[in-house]
Every structure is written in structure tokens, then in C-alpha cells.
Design a protein around this motif. Structure first.
Motif, short mmCIF file in Angstrom:
data_model
loop_
_atom_site.label_atom_id
_atom_site.label_comp_id
_atom_site.label_asym_id
_atom_site.label_seq_id
_atom_site.Cartn_x
_atom_site.Cartn_y
_atom_site.Cartn_z
N GLU A 273 -1.36 -2.01 -39.31
CA GLU A 273 -0.99 -2.22 -37.90
C GLU A 273 -1.34 -3.63 -37.42
OE1 GLU A 273 -2.77 0.27 -39.05
OE2 GLU A 273 -2.07 2.20 -38.26
N PHE A 274 -2.31 -4.28 -38.11
CA PHE A 274 -2.73 -5.61 -37.68
C PHE A 274 -2.12 -6.67 -38.59
CE2 PHE A 274 -6.38 -2.83 -36.44
CZ PHE A 274 -6.17 -2.90 -35.07
N SER A 275 -1.33 -7.56 -37.99
CA SER A 275 -0.73 -8.64 -38.78
C SER A 275 -1.69 -9.83 -38.91
CB SER A 275 0.59 -9.08 -38.16
OG SER A 275 0.47 -9.20 -36.75
N LEU A 306 -1.30 -7.62 -33.26
CA LEU A 306 -0.63 -6.36 -33.56
C LEU A 306 0.74 -6.64 -34.18
CD1 LEU A 306 -1.80 -3.49 -32.88
CD2 LEU A 306 -2.93 -5.38 -31.75
N VAL A 312 2.54 -2.99 -27.92
CA VAL A 312 1.52 -2.17 -28.58
C VAL A 312 0.13 -2.78 -28.38
CG1 VAL A 312 0.72 -1.26 -30.80
CG2 VAL A 312 3.14 -1.15 -30.20
N ALA A 313 0.06 -4.11 -28.36
CA ALA A 313 -1.24 -4.76 -28.09
C ALA A 313 -1.75 -4.36 -26.71
CB ALA A 313 -1.09 -6.28 -28.19
N LEU A 316 -2.90 -0.74 -26.84
CA LEU A 316 -4.18 -0.56 -27.53
C LEU A 316 -5.33 -0.93 -26.58
CD1 LEU A 316 -6.00 -0.02 -29.94
CD2 LEU A 316 -5.54 -2.34 -30.76
N TYR A 338 -6.82 -7.87 -23.20
CA TYR A 338 -5.50 -8.38 -23.58
C TYR A 338 -5.42 -9.81 -23.02
CZ TYR A 338 -0.45 -8.83 -23.98
OH TYR A 338 0.80 -9.28 -24.30
N ASN A 357 0.74 -11.03 -28.86
CA ASN A 357 0.49 -9.76 -29.56
C ASN A 357 -1.00 -9.54 -29.83
OD1 ASN A 357 0.04 -11.69 -31.57
ND2 ASN A 357 0.84 -10.37 -33.20
N LEU A 379 -5.55 3.19 -31.72
CA LEU A 379 -4.34 2.78 -32.44
C LEU A 379 -3.33 3.92 -32.49
CD1 LEU A 379 -5.14 0.79 -35.72
CD2 LEU A 379 -3.70 0.06 -33.80
N VAL A 383 0.39 3.44 -30.86
CA VAL A 383 1.64 3.37 -31.64
C VAL A 383 2.49 4.62 -31.46
CG1 VAL A 383 0.69 1.78 -33.35
CG2 VAL A 383 0.60 4.23 -33.77
#
Ligand SMILES: *Cc1c(COP(=O)(O)O)cnc(C)c1O
Length: 385
Positions: A273-275, A306, A312-313, A316, A338, A357, A379, A383
Motif C-alpha cells: 500500500e505504501f509506494s 500511499l 487514500v492518504a 488513512l 496529512y 499522497n 489501512l 482502502v
């Protein structure tokens, strides 16, 4: 005190027992003025409390001892400390070179409060020596760096930057809020001045606002002390006392912050889920080697990108429970934020804007298994919408 180790100084510097009663904790001197023994007969130099207060003095002694400075001055907030320092050393026509990832409030202070008074500010990537040299001007009076930076945890080599700044006759200021003196001591690496938001790790319990300027030598001390006295953004006695109390446990707290953040960074690296995982304790982080050299730990802050993007960030950040949604950092309790809409809202659309993100974590000192479980549940919720 300088011949004692850091943890000992944190507890004892400036903290002698009350000479009158032996109270092991010096009292909170909650007073606005001091009675004089005849006109000008000041006891221990104390007169009116904007000029000096014994509780504030004890915090200032403690702060100077922790950073290895000649003097420290304490203020009502981190930005008040920055303001006093900048007024003390800048004159109209001067130029400030700022890291392009500094705290948004510092950028705002310089570009919106100081600019109308004739101070010019530009930014550069201070990791890049050529970019720094190209950005310096004959009028550059201050180079201002934050390492690790917020929220991307970029690392700048303080010693190398000090050499470049000094060759241009500029003063190097390090905002040491993220590392705290428990992990990094910039004055010993060539910086001229350290600033802190003591609101964060130094206070450490999310119960008090404060700031500090710590000076390596006496060149600017009287100029900044004069601003503190003449403008008056001083620490209140109770605030100074709470900060002093927080500092005594700084070394043990920071050790746990680092251990927890490292475990969460490693967990996040294994999750699809984490890039991106921004944490200098990971060998893959571009600043890892410099951080390993100039810091004695990698700190409690980390940011996560994210893979699914900004929505989604945001979700979360609103879906965890132990990680509480709030500005600020450095307290014993974990926080999530955020940055694009919170800490970095004021720099959106500027050269300091951050990825959309991103979530930022201030990892607290709770049991780390509970923190990871909280992020996993968050998470799932983020998602599955
Ligand atoms: C919070 C913060 C500041 C500002 O401090 P305040 O106490 O909020 O005025 C400055 N620099 C950094 C890195 C910070 O995190």
C-alpha cells in the motif's frame, strides 16, 4: 557540567536544589518582579521578569548545556525564538538562504513578515553544494537549514554546509527541532546558532509551547537577548518549568521514539500500500549515510506515500485511533497528519509544496505492536471505502 554525559546534563544542568529549603526541584518562580535591596540592589541580578526570571534561567542553562552552546535564550514559541534571532542579526538589505523544505512557519515568517522590512529570502536544495554556492549572494547573512527536514526527512551534511556558509561570511542556523540535541548537536559540527521549537521533543508531552535560540559563542548573544527583553516574547515561568521537566527524560524518550519509528518504517517497507517510505534509518534512504554519521539515532518522524494516491492518504489520516489526527510532533503519544492540508497548507502552490499522497507520523513511545496494529486497521478502513 560539560564534562558530564548528555543524560546527566539533561537532569542536572541548571537544576540545583532550592538553597533556602533544599527542595530538590527548584521552585516555579511565579512572579512578575523582584524586590530590590535599595535602588538598583538586584538579588542575583533579577529585576523585572521580562528581563529575567529564575525558572527561565534554569531552563536556559539546561538548554545551553544540552547543545554545547555558550548561551541559550528561551521564548514563548519556536517562531518567537526565530523572530528574535532574525531581528537580532539581520538588517534591511540582507538576504537569507533557506532550505527548500523548511518548516512552513519559518518560510511564512521570512516571506510575509520580514520581506516588507527589506529582508530578501530565496530557497535552494541545501543537499547540493553547487546549488548552495550558486544561491549565495554578497548580501547573504544567514543560511538556514533543517535536517532532518519536514516532512520528507531529507538530510543535509551540517559540516559541509557550515564550510560553504562561512566561506561566504554567512551565519549557519540549524533548526534542530526534529532531531533534538539527544541525536544531533549542530554547534559541534560548525553551526553558529541552533533554534528549537521546544514544543516538540524537548517538552515532549504535548502540554506546553516554547522555543529556544542556542548560540555557539558570544557574537550574537547580546543582540538576541536584547530582542528577548525589548520585544518580550519570553517563556512564562510555568511553561519554562514544564519544559525543564520534560527535558530530564529526553534521552530515554528519544531512544524509544527511534526504536518504534525504525520498526514502523521496516513494517511499512513490506506493505504494497505504501509506494514510498521516508525514514533516514532505512539504508535505502538517500541521506542514510550522512545521518548515520552526524546523528546518534534516526529520530521518531517518518512519512509514508500511499500508492493509491491522495484520497487514500487523507482517509488513512482519518482512520487510525492510537495515531491521533493532529498537528505537532515529538510528544509521547503518536500523531498522524496529512501535510498538504495541515502542517504544509500554508506552502501549497509554493516551491515548498509537498507530495499529495503523503501521511506524516510522529511515532510516540507506546508499545510498537499496538501502533503497527493500529496502522494496519487504519489501512484496511482507508482502502476499503
Ligand atoms: C513546530 C516547529 C517550529 C515552530 O515552533 P512553534 O513552537 O510552533 O512556534 C519550527 N520549526 C520546526 C521544525 C517545527 O516543527
Amino acid at each position: 557540567m560539560t564534562d558530564h554525559a548528555f543524560a546527566t546534563r539533561a537532569i542536572h544542568a541548571g537544576q540545583a536544589p532550592d538553597p533556602l529549603t533544599g527542595a530538590i526541584i527548584p521552585p516555579i518562580y511565579q512572579a512578575s518582579t523582584h524586590v530590590q535591596d535599595g535602588i538598583g540592589g538586584f538579588r542575583e541580578g533579577y529585576e523585572y521578569n521580562r528581563a529575567g526570571n529564575p525558572t527561565r534561567s534554569s531552563l536556559e542553562t539546561q538548554l545551553a548545556a544540552l547543545e554545547g552552546g555558550a548561551a541559550a535564550l528561551s521564548f514563548s514559541s519556536g517562531l518567537a525564538a526565530e523572530d528574535a534571532l532574525l531581528r537580532g542579526i539581520l538588517r534591511p538589505g540582507d538576504h537569507v538562504l533557506l532550505g527548500n523544505d523548511v518548516y512552513g512557519g519559518t518560510y511564512r515568517l521570512l516571506t510575509r513578515v520580514f520581506a516588507p522590512w527589506g529582508i530578501e529570502t530565496t530557497t535552494a536544495d541545501l543537499r547540493d553544494a553547487d546549488a548552495v554556492r550558486a544561491a549565495l549572494r554578497p548580501q547573504t547573512r544567514v543560511v538556514w537549514v533543517e535536517t532532518p527536514s519536514n516532512p520528507l526527512l531529507k538530510i543535509v551534511d551540517i559540516t559541509a554546509l557550515a564550510e560553504i556558509a562561512h566561506a561566504a561570511e554567512a551565519v549557519l542556523v540549524v533548526d534542530n527541532t526534529f532531531a533534538s540535541p539527544a541525536l544531533q548537536q549542530p554547534l559541534a559540527r560548525g553551526a553558529d546558532v541552533v533554534v528549537h521549537s521546544t514544543t516538540k521533543y524537548l517538552g515532549g508531552h504535548s502540554d506546553v509551547l516554547g522555543g529556544a535560540v542556542v548560540l555557539r559563542d558570544d557574537r550574537f548573544t547580546e543582540a538576541v537577548r536584547f530582542q528577548q527583553f525589548a520585544v518580550g516574547a519570553v517563556s512564562a515561568p510555568l511553561d519554562a518549568w514544564l519544559t525543564t521537566r520534560g527535558i530530564k527524560t529526553l534521552p530515554v524518550r528519544v531512544r524509544q521514539h527511534c526504536a518504534n519509528a525504525q520498526a514502523i518504517a521496516e513494517w511499512a517497507s513490506s506493505r504494497p500500500e505504501f509506494s514510498e517510505v521516508y525514514y533516514p534509518g532505512l539504508p535505502s534512504h538517500p541521506g542514510h549515510d550522512i545521518a548515520a554519521h552526524q546523528m546518534s539515532g534516526f529520530g521518531g518522524m517518518l512519512s509514508l506515500g500511499l500508492a493509491a494516491g491522495p484520497a487514500v492518504a487523507r482517509r488513512l489520516a482519518e482512520s487510525t485511533s492510537l495515531f491521533q489526527l493532529a498537528e505537532s510532533l515529538g510528544g509521547v503519544e503518536s500523531l498522524i497528519g496529512y501535510p498538504p492540508d495541515m502542517t504544509h497548507a500554508s506552502v501549497r502552490g509554493t516551491e515548498l509544496a509537498v507530495p499529495e499522497n503523503l501521511v506524516r507520523l510522529s511515532v510516540g513511545i507506546e508499545e510498537v505492536a499496538d501502533l503497527i496494529a493500529d496502522l494496519e486497521e487504519g489501512l484496511d478502513r482507508a482502502v476499503s471505502v
